[in-house]
Design a protein around this motif. Sequence first.
Motif, PDB file in Angstrom:
ATOM      1  N   THR A 101       9.247   3.856   0.792  1.00  0.00           N
ATOM      2  CA  THR A 101       9.491   2.444   0.988  1.00  0.00           C
ATOM      3  C   THR A 101       9.278   1.620  -0.266  1.00  0.00           C
ATOM      4  O   THR A 101       9.807   0.540  -0.380  1.00  0.00           O
ATOM      5  CB  THR A 101       8.576   1.901   2.104  1.00  0.00           C
ATOM      6  N   GLY A 102       8.480   2.098  -1.203  1.00  0.00           N
ATOM      7  CA  GLY A 102       8.166   1.302  -2.393  1.00  0.00           C
ATOM      8  C   GLY A 102       8.912   1.778  -3.614  1.00  0.00           C
ATOM      9  O   GLY A 102       9.640   2.750  -3.605  1.00  0.00           O
ATOM     10  N   SER A 103       8.712   1.047  -4.708  1.00  0.00           N
ATOM     11  CA  SER A 103       9.404   1.387  -5.936  1.00  0.00           C
ATOM     12  C   SER A 103       8.656   2.468  -6.722  1.00  0.00           C
ATOM     13  O   SER A 103       9.275   3.232  -7.437  1.00  0.00           O
ATOM     14  CB  SER A 103       9.578   0.132  -6.797  1.00  0.00           C
ATOM     15  N   ARG A 104       7.326   2.534  -6.611  1.00  0.00           N
ATOM     16  CA  ARG A 104       6.554   3.543  -7.325  1.00  0.00           C
ATOM     17  C   ARG A 104       6.431   4.797  -6.471  1.00  0.00           C
ATOM     18  O   ARG A 104       6.287   4.725  -5.259  1.00  0.00           O
ATOM     19  CB  ARG A 104       5.155   3.027  -7.651  1.00  0.00           C
ATOM     20  N   ASP A 115      -6.078   0.078  -5.232  1.00  0.00           N
ATOM     21  CA  ASP A 115      -6.204  -1.372  -5.443  1.00  0.00           C
ATOM     22  C   ASP A 115      -5.341  -1.846  -6.610  1.00  0.00           C
ATOM     23  O   ASP A 115      -4.905  -2.997  -6.627  1.00  0.00           O
ATOM     24  CB  ASP A 115      -7.663  -1.758  -5.682  1.00  0.00           C
ATOM     25  N   GLY A 116      -5.074  -0.960  -7.574  1.00  0.00           N
ATOM     26  CA  GLY A 116      -4.234  -1.294  -8.722  1.00  0.00           C
ATOM     27  C   GLY A 116      -2.747  -1.154  -8.452  1.00  0.00           C
ATOM     28  O   GLY A 116      -1.929  -1.353  -9.352  1.00  0.00           O
ATOM     29  N   GLY A 117      -2.374  -0.762  -7.242  1.00  0.00           N
ATOM     30  CA  GLY A 117      -0.956  -0.692  -6.889  1.00  0.00           C
ATOM     31  C   GLY A 117      -0.368   0.709  -6.852  1.00  0.00           C
ATOM     32  O   GLY A 117       0.828   0.863  -6.603  1.00  0.00           O
ATOM     33  N   GLN A 118      -1.158   1.747  -7.072  1.00  0.00           N
ATOM     34  CA  GLN A 118      -0.654   3.117  -7.030  1.00  0.00           C
ATOM     35  C   GLN A 118      -0.553   3.600  -5.584  1.00  0.00           C
ATOM     36  O   GLN A 118      -1.563   3.659  -4.890  1.00  0.00           O
ATOM     37  CB  GLN A 118      -1.591   4.057  -7.807  1.00  0.00           C
ATOM     38  N   PRO A 119       0.637   3.940  -5.114  1.00  0.00           N
ATOM     39  CA  PRO A 119       0.757   4.507  -3.767  1.00  0.00           C
ATOM     40  C   PRO A 119       0.148   5.910  -3.728  1.00  0.00           C
ATOM     41  O   PRO A 119       0.283   6.676  -4.681  1.00  0.00           O
ATOM     42  CB  PRO A 119       2.259   4.570  -3.518  1.00  0.00           C
ATOM     43  N   ALA A 136      -0.045   2.326   0.381  1.00  0.00           N
ATOM     44  CA  ALA A 136       0.247   1.507  -0.800  1.00  0.00           C
ATOM     45  C   ALA A 136      -0.201   0.075  -0.500  1.00  0.00           C
ATOM     46  O   ALA A 136       0.067  -0.445   0.584  1.00  0.00           O
ATOM     47  CB  ALA A 136       1.734   1.541  -1.134  1.00  0.00           C
ATOM     48  N   ALA A 137      -0.882  -0.530  -1.461  1.00  0.00           N
ATOM     49  CA  ALA A 137      -1.352  -1.903  -1.286  1.00  0.00           C
ATOM     50  C   ALA A 137      -0.153  -2.837  -1.095  1.00  0.00           C
ATOM     51  O   ALA A 137       0.842  -2.736  -1.809  1.00  0.00           O
ATOM     52  CB  ALA A 137      -2.173  -2.334  -2.496  1.00  0.00           C
ATOM     53  N   GLY A 138      -0.225  -3.708  -0.124  1.00  0.00           N
ATOM     54  CA  GLY A 138       0.842  -4.664   0.124  1.00  0.00           C
ATOM     55  C   GLY A 138       1.994  -4.126   0.953  1.00  0.00           C
ATOM     56  O   GLY A 138       2.954  -4.836   1.216  1.00  0.00           O
ATOM     57  N   VAL A 196      -9.112   6.151   3.170  1.00  0.00           N
ATOM     58  CA  VAL A 196      -8.400   5.756   4.395  1.00  0.00           C
ATOM     59  C   VAL A 196      -9.094   4.566   5.045  1.00  0.00           C
ATOM     60  O   VAL A 196      -8.431   3.607   5.456  1.00  0.00           O
ATOM     61  CB  VAL A 196      -8.283   6.956   5.363  1.00  0.00           C
ATOM     62  N   ARG A 197     -10.424   4.589   5.105  1.00  0.00           N
ATOM     63  CA  ARG A 197     -11.152   3.442   5.666  1.00  0.00           C
ATOM     64  C   ARG A 197     -10.905   2.188   4.835  1.00  0.00           C
ATOM     65  O   ARG A 197     -10.724   1.096   5.380  1.00  0.00           O
ATOM     66  CB  ARG A 197     -12.652   3.758   5.739  1.00  0.00           C
TER      67      ARG A 197
END
Length: 150
Positions: A2-5, A39-43, A78-80, A139-140
């Motif tokens: 679903t994401g770009s990364r 948290d830095g955006g890495q899926p 993935a964050a967001g 996961v938590r």
Amino acid sequence: MTGSRTERRSAGTQTMLDVLLRWTWIRRRTAARDITDFDGGQPLRVVGFTQSIGGAVKVSVGKGKQIARLRQGYLRLAAGEPPLWKDARGDRSVTLQAPFRLKPAGGKVRLAPKFERYELVTGAGTYDLAVPKEDGELVRHAFGGGAGLR
């Protein structure tokens, strides 16, 4: 996806190469680094088992009885983005809907002693989920429970 990364495997999702590297004392990823990367955006991809996400698959156990089969798959976190469950076999995938509540569930995962069970309550229903103990904190964190949930 679903994401770009593209996602990478989490610390608890190990291949045979990861096991060999651990035996030779070569450093591996840690759960703390996974949380920082998340948290830095890495899926991240977390391997797991479920009976109920995406619908139960029944298996005959004789005399007309059927039970839900434990299926292997992975969570894409993935964050967001909403978490995505994808079965290891087949084309079954489910995007999980917020709000989330993750509760530890008792009992062991049959044939998987390094996994822990959770009850995942989502906006669409309640599901069972088993993930590696090493990935439990990630996961938590991803489902909003933080490190204090146990």
